[in-house]
Design a protein around this motif. Structure first.
Motif, PDB file in Angstrom:
ATOM      1  N   PHE A  10      31.210  -9.913 -64.489  1.00 34.28           N
ATOM      2  CA  PHE A  10      31.300 -10.803 -63.330  1.00 34.28           C
ATOM      3  C   PHE A  10      30.554 -10.192 -62.148  1.00 34.28           C
ATOM      4  N   ALA A  11      29.850 -11.026 -61.389  1.00 34.60           N
ATOM      5  CA  ALA A  11      29.180 -10.574 -60.176  1.00 34.60           C
ATOM      6  C   ALA A  11      30.225 -10.030 -59.194  1.00 34.60           C
ATOM      7  N   PRO A  12      29.850  -9.047 -58.366  1.00 32.17           N
ATOM      8  CA  PRO A  12      30.816  -8.428 -57.448  1.00 32.17           C
ATOM      9  C   PRO A  12      31.563  -9.427 -56.567  1.00 32.17           C
ATOM     10  N   GLU A  13      30.889 -10.489 -56.113  1.00 29.58           N
ATOM     11  CA  GLU A  13      31.552 -11.446 -55.233  1.00 29.58           C
ATOM     12  C   GLU A  13      32.641 -12.239 -55.939  1.00 29.58           C
ATOM     13  N   LEU A  14      32.671 -12.168 -57.275  1.00 23.94           N
ATOM     14  CA  LEU A  14      33.696 -12.886 -58.041  1.00 23.94           C
ATOM     15  C   LEU A  14      34.876 -11.992 -58.400  1.00 23.94           C
ATOM     16  N   HIS A  15      34.803 -10.715 -58.070  1.00 26.32           N
ATOM     17  CA  HIS A  15      35.891  -9.807 -58.423  1.00 26.32           C
ATOM     18  C   HIS A  15      37.197 -10.181 -57.746  1.00 26.32           C
ATOM     19  N   LEU A  16      37.109 -10.872 -56.627  1.00 23.08           N
ATOM     20  CA  LEU A  16      38.305 -11.364 -55.939  1.00 23.08           C
ATOM     21  C   LEU A  16      39.199 -12.178 -56.863  1.00 23.08           C
ATOM     22  N   PHE A  17      38.606 -12.886 -57.807  1.00 23.90           N
ATOM     23  CA  PHE A  17      39.346 -13.846 -58.620  1.00 23.90           C
ATOM     24  C   PHE A  17      39.890 -13.258 -59.919  1.00 23.90           C
ATOM     25  N   ALA A  19      41.308 -10.110 -62.662  1.00 22.74           N
ATOM     26  CA  ALA A  19      42.137  -8.914 -62.709  1.00 22.74           C
ATOM     27  C   ALA A  19      41.261  -7.672 -62.601  1.00 22.74           C
ATOM     28  N   ALA A  20      41.841  -6.594 -62.085  1.00 13.74           N
ATOM     29  CA  ALA A  20      41.082  -5.373 -61.814  1.00 13.74           C
ATOM     30  C   ALA A  20      40.369  -4.862 -63.064  1.00 13.74           C
ATOM     31  N   GLU A  21      41.010  -4.997 -64.218  1.00 11.13           N
ATOM     32  CA  GLU A  21      40.394  -4.475 -65.442  1.00 11.13           C
ATOM     33  C   GLU A  21      39.197  -5.296 -65.901  1.00 11.13           C
ATOM     34  N   ARG A  22      38.970  -6.465 -65.279  1.00  4.14           N
ATOM     35  CA  ARG A  22      37.821  -7.304 -65.635  1.00  4.14           C
ATOM     36  C   ARG A  22      36.626  -7.084 -64.719  1.00  4.14           C
ATOM     37  N   THR A  23      36.751  -6.190 -63.737  1.00  5.81           N
ATOM     38  CA  THR A  23      35.666  -6.026 -62.766  1.00  5.81           C
ATOM     39  C   THR A  23      34.587  -5.054 -63.239  1.00  5.81           C
ATOM     40  N   ALA A  24      34.860  -4.291 -64.279  1.00  4.87           N
ATOM     41  CA  ALA A  24      33.846  -3.373 -64.796  1.00  4.87           C
ATOM     42  C   ALA A  24      32.779  -4.157 -65.565  1.00  4.87           C
ATOM     43  N   PRO A  25      31.538  -3.689 -65.550  1.00  3.42           N
ATOM     44  CA  PRO A  25      30.484  -4.375 -66.317  1.00  3.42           C
ATOM     45  C   PRO A  25      30.777  -4.350 -67.811  1.00  3.42           C
ATOM     46  N   ARG A  26      30.395  -5.417 -68.501  1.00  4.13           N
ATOM     47  CA  ARG A  26      30.480  -5.524 -69.958  1.00  4.13           C
ATOM     48  C   ARG A  26      31.885  -5.214 -70.477  1.00  4.13           C
ATOM     49  N   THR A  27      32.859  -5.904 -69.895  1.00  6.62           N
ATOM     50  CA  THR A  27      34.245  -5.747 -70.316  1.00  6.62           C
ATOM     51  C   THR A  27      34.484  -6.519 -71.616  1.00  6.62           C
ATOM     52  N   PRO A  28      35.077  -5.907 -72.632  1.00  6.34           N
ATOM     53  CA  PRO A  28      35.364  -6.631 -73.872  1.00  6.34           C
ATOM     54  C   PRO A  28      36.412  -7.727 -73.655  1.00  6.34           C
TER      55      PRO A  28
END
Length: 241
Positions: A10-17, A19-28
């Motif tokens: 997810f693009a950084p501006e979407l991290h607001l929406f 969960a924290a564990e989904r903000t890293a690049p290429r999350t399974p």
């Protein structure tokens, strides 16, 4: 879910929406193998109104794309300025955005709003019927399928909200042409035609007036004009920059 695993960024501006564990690049992320990418993005917390380009293994795809095993998906934010095709740019604001509505109207932007909450279903239907961009801080409201177009308002501060809308949509501005109370158009009015709406002190002090052709409200450059002028000047500067 017990299906194909993909890698999601997810693009950084979407991290607001998300969960924290989904903000890293290429999350399974494990999918069910049948849901669309649009459904998956929303299920992870991002309203589709805030998702821009969707890219799967380097190729741009649509929200109807069904991710396959091993795909690397990138979800970008909305490109700015965002162009809304198909109708004049008009807005509809939910019940919590009254100050933003008045400031948009001050700038001559068509902004429908009521201080009585009609409910999510009615707002979504009105957005579709009148082809208005629905502005809200309610993610659930923005997920309703029937809305014509929408945008999440990221800040709870009116000045930041206004700046965000102007930057995102770049609406045409025509300050002092719209009624801040009802959204109707203003027209110049001579003192005699509006005298019955004025107190005696106002009649003696002011000579330039405007009147709403919809609700009849009368405007003049009174005690609050300097504050409103500052809002207009800042908005024009933000739009130009």
């Amino acid at each position: 879910m017990n299906g194909p695993e993909i890698l999601l960024s997810f693009a950084p501006e979407l991290h607001l929406f998300v969960a924290a564990e989904r903000t890293a690049p290429r999350t399974p992320v494990v999918t069910d193998g049948s849901s669309t990418l649009g459904h998956l993005v929303e299920s992870l917390g991002v309203p589709l109104t805030e998702a821009g380009r969707l890219v799967a293994d380097g190729t741009e795809v649509t929200v109807s794309h069904i991710p396959g095993a091993g795909e690397s998906i990138e979800v970008y934010g909305v490109e700015r300025p965002q162009r809304v095709p198909g109708a004049p740019l008009r807005f509809l604001l939910d019940v919590h955005l009254g100050t933003l509505a008045r400031r948009l109207r001050l700038l001559g932007v068509d902004a429908a709003y009521t201080n009585e909450d009609p409910g999510d279903a009615a707002l979504a239907t009105l957005s579709a019927q009148e082809r208005r961009v629905l502005l809200s801080r309610d993610r659930g409201l923005l997920r309703r399928r029937e809305i014509w177009a929408g945008a999440f308002i990221y800040s709870d501060r009116p000045e930041d909200q206004l700046r965000d809308v102007l930057e995102r949509f770049a609406p045409s501005l025509a300050p002092w042409t719209r009624c801040t109370a009802c959204n109707g158009p203003l027209t110049d009015a001579d003192k005699d035609s509006v005298r019955e709406h004025l107190q005696h002190g106002t009649q003696r002090t002011y000579d330039v007036f405007a009147q709403c052709t919809a609700c009849g409200r009368v405007y003049w450059r009174g005690a609050h004009h300097a504050r409103l002028e500052a809002i207009v000047e800042q908005a024009l500067k933000d739009s130009a920059g």
